[in-house]
Write an enzyme that holds these catalytic residues in place. Structure first.
Site, PDB file in Angstrom:
ATOM      1  N   TRP B 103     -32.869  -2.482  18.768  1.00 10.52           N
ATOM      2  CA  TRP B 103     -32.707  -1.170  17.810  1.00 10.52           C
ATOM      3  C   TRP B 103     -32.931  -2.495  16.128  1.00 10.52           C
ATOM      4  O   TRP B 103     -33.865  -1.899  15.353  1.00 10.52           O
ATOM      5  CB  TRP B 103     -31.452  -0.542  17.002  1.00 10.52           C
ATOM      6  CG  TRP B 103     -31.083   0.139  18.990  1.00 10.52           C
ATOM      7  CD1 TRP B 103     -30.270  -0.009  19.652  1.00 10.52           C
ATOM      8  CD2 TRP B 103     -32.230   0.772  19.676  1.00 10.52           C
ATOM      9  NE1 TRP B 103     -30.244   0.628  20.360  1.00 10.52           N
ATOM     10  CE2 TRP B 103     -31.677   1.517  20.478  1.00 10.52           C
ATOM     11  CE3 TRP B 103     -33.505   2.172  19.238  1.00 10.52           C
ATOM     12  CZ2 TRP B 103     -31.595   2.126  21.600  1.00 10.52           C
ATOM     13  CZ3 TRP B 103     -33.926   2.597  20.038  1.00 10.52           C
ATOM     14  CH2 TRP B 103     -33.540   3.037  21.348  1.00 10.52           C
ATOM     15  N   ASP B 172     -27.877   0.518   9.797  1.00  7.61           N
ATOM     16  CA  ASP B 172     -28.085   1.501  11.516  1.00  7.61           C
ATOM     17  C   ASP B 172     -26.334   1.184  11.701  1.00  7.61           C
ATOM     18  O   ASP B 172     -26.387   0.770  12.700  1.00  7.61           O
ATOM     19  CB  ASP B 172     -29.465   1.130  12.403  1.00  7.61           C
ATOM     20  CG  ASP B 172     -28.945   1.990  13.654  1.00  7.61           C
ATOM     21  OD1 ASP B 172     -28.627   2.789  13.830  1.00  7.61           O
ATOM     22  OD2 ASP B 172     -30.344   1.717  13.890  1.00  7.61           O
ATOM     23  N   LYS B 196     -24.361  10.127  19.173  1.00  4.36           N
ATOM     24  CA  LYS B 196     -23.556   8.934  19.802  1.00  4.36           C
ATOM     25  C   LYS B 196     -21.896   9.399  19.025  1.00  4.36           C
ATOM     26  O   LYS B 196     -20.342   9.804  19.921  1.00  4.36           O
ATOM     27  CB  LYS B 196     -23.428   7.452  19.387  1.00  4.36           C
ATOM     28  CG  LYS B 196     -24.786   7.286  20.309  1.00  4.36           C
ATOM     29  CD  LYS B 196     -25.651   6.105  20.064  1.00  4.36           C
ATOM     30  CE  LYS B 196     -26.836   5.697  20.178  1.00  4.36           C
ATOM     31  NZ  LYS B 196     -27.170   5.604  21.392  1.00  4.36           N
TER      32      LYS B 196
END
Lengths: 360, 360
Positions: B103, B172, B196
């Site tokens: 990511w 993030d 999540k």
């Protein structure tokens, strides 16, 4: 559960009750797997089947040709206003736009940020009460496409026929997708937010001709390229799973209820009942010119703004909800999408007759 | 309804059962109003209350200071990879990135499309099995921010402390948001996909310092400016209503279950049970270095890939679902987010003991 109200909201709008009931079950326990729908990994075989069903449902109902990709994206139609020129126009290219209302104007603004928009027609001077005829405008020879909003939710106008042009058509169909057939041979791309005629808010359907995917420059961020999503069947990143699932359910419901052709017929009937009422008395005045009238959003005024306020209030009390017009034009609006039942239209007409009689 | 399985999926992941049950009820009939939650106009007072509750829930749980705006956006964290540099960097400016996995790499790629990314550290050579210490890198004096991924879902690593820097931090936090307190005084912006630790897929939380909103150039499309959404309380266009609603419900559940501090404690306990098991036998081998171990995603290997396949298969049969590691590193992964119950961890450990014994 108390009686269900009639929801005339322009979107998010009413959905088939069968869809709501099924979603409620699946959210807690999907297919009796002991896991909720919204807990499923988007890479699981269960969710892949959900995706496949939604894709196939859209393709079948709209008879989408094989050379078009069906994408489920995020960001709403408003993001498409930018993605269309980002993907289809080079810096020195232009697209032609028909300005038929708020959503067209927003698309024009974004096109001018990214490249260049030629506005071939504007109905702004007449409060957007009509859509143009083909003879009302010309499209520049060096334009890449002709962009139009097929149905104008706020003003209650709708294109009855596709604009004629030798350029490919691009259309924002957010408020009338799935309400009639689409001749894809004329189109490069269509898009639609789901929350009016196709599902809940949170997913935007894009149907794009495959040969256009490679036009995008590599200066465009990855997530804003149609190509990115097309290459991964809308699973480049985690998609809006629940909204996609609902679109699949709505497609099933549409199929069981006559498909797009069946909807077109029912929508014409529902709208005729309402427009006939409006035309039967000078108490109500339709906003849209007759030949531009939308089958999805029926806009009308009462003799005074005070009466409109009272009308909306009394309607709400009777379970006829969401009749307030958009703040930009005021008045009243009845949104009667695919899932809106005819009985609700009949009840509205009965109320309108009563209200006109009591206040004339 | 059959027994509920234990869902170790990395996201979309398990949600509190109370949230699912409440959502199922509201989808059909919201607050007994005779209208479904996902049919509510986003401008209705009912939905405005849903939004307000979600916003207030996030603000209270994370103790978000008044000078930060809380935004509910679409497009996933992947869209944020582009929006961060689009909004915070001028064409000749740069941001500094710590490359701790997939990511982070994607974020670096987007930053280089839009402006410039300085990669101050990369853990790629060691299969991203750790996060750097402060002494491992320096941040250029002319960099605008230091960007890091607080928890790396795929590799199972997590920053235990905030990276030290005189630059503002950008993070993030998709896979560990709401699992511990955040010191906002160090941050310019954080973002997190909901799916999540916070809700279903389809909404991305962005928390941004207000003074940064005006940095954006007017060449950036309207929908990609934080400013657009901040000015309209995430209602510039139709937001992802259902996902926002669920975030509100999850916040309520978190509050009733000890808040972020309570979660941090429970998460540490759950993870310790699992890591202790891994460390107790050479049969299992943790992927992450000990001081970088994630409390959210526990990654581990078995002696052979064949045994891993068998382990995942047997786990699924016992209702321990989603244990397969990410395709980029293989092996096994147990994602144990806030809503994952401790009993599921205990059951997994019992299975691991049994499996090791049978296959050693």
């Amino acid at each position: 559960m108390p009686e269900r109200i009639y929801n005339f909201s322009p979107g998010p709008g009413t959905l088939p009750q069968e869809v709501l009931t099924q979603a409620a079950k699946d959210i807690v326990n999907f297919n009796d797997k002991g896991i909720g729908l919204i807990e499923l990994s988007h890479r699981s075989k269960e969710f892949m089947a959900v995706y496949a069903e939604a894709e196939a449902g859209v393709r079948e109902l709209l008879e989408v040709p094989d050379n078009f990709k069906i994408l489920f994206l995020q960001g709403g139609a408003s993001t498409q206003f930018a993605m269309v020129p980002m993907n289809l126009l080079g810096k020195n290219q232009k697209g032609t736009y028909l300005n038929t209302g708020t959503w067209a104007k927003k698309a024009i603004k974004e096109a001018n940020i990214i490249a260049s928009a030629e506005v071939a027609y504007s109905a702004e001077d007449s409060m957007f009460n009509h859509v143009p005829r083909d003879s009302d405008y010309t499209v520049a020879a060096d334009s890449e496409y002709l962009y139009f909003v097929s149905n104008n939710t706020i003003y209650g106008t709708q294109f009855k026929e596709l604009p004629k042009s030798d350029k490919m058509l691009i259309s924002d169909m957010s408020s009338d997708i799935m309400s009639r057939a689409i001749d894809f041979s004329k189109f490069g791309l269509i898009f639609a937010g789901a929350q009016k005629n196709m599902g809940p808010a949170g997913v935007t359907l894009v149907i794009v001709r495959e040969d256009l995917l490679d036009r995008v420059a590599d200066t465009v961020p990855t997530m804003l390229r149609y190509k990115t999503h097309a290459a991964k069947d809308s699973m480049f990143n985690t998609p809006p799973c629940f909204a996609m699932y609902c679109v699949g359910l709505v497609c099933k419901w549409l199929k069981a209820n006559g498909g797009v052709a069946g909807m077109a017929k029912k929508n014409a009937e529902k709208a005729a009942i309402l427009y006939d009422m409006i035309d039967s008395t000078p108490f109500y005045k339709g906003h849209a010119q007759k030949d531009s009238r939308s089958l999805m959003n029926v806009t009308f005024n009462l003799p005074t703004p005070e009466l409109e306020v009272e009308f909306i209030k009394q309607g709400t009390e009777r379970g006829l909800d969401g009749l307030k017009g958009h703040r930009s034009i005021g008045g009243c609006r009845a949104s009667i999408y695919n899932a809106f039942p005819q009985q609700g239209v009949l009840d509205l007409v009965a109320f309108m007759q009563e209200f006109a009689k009591a206040n004339s």
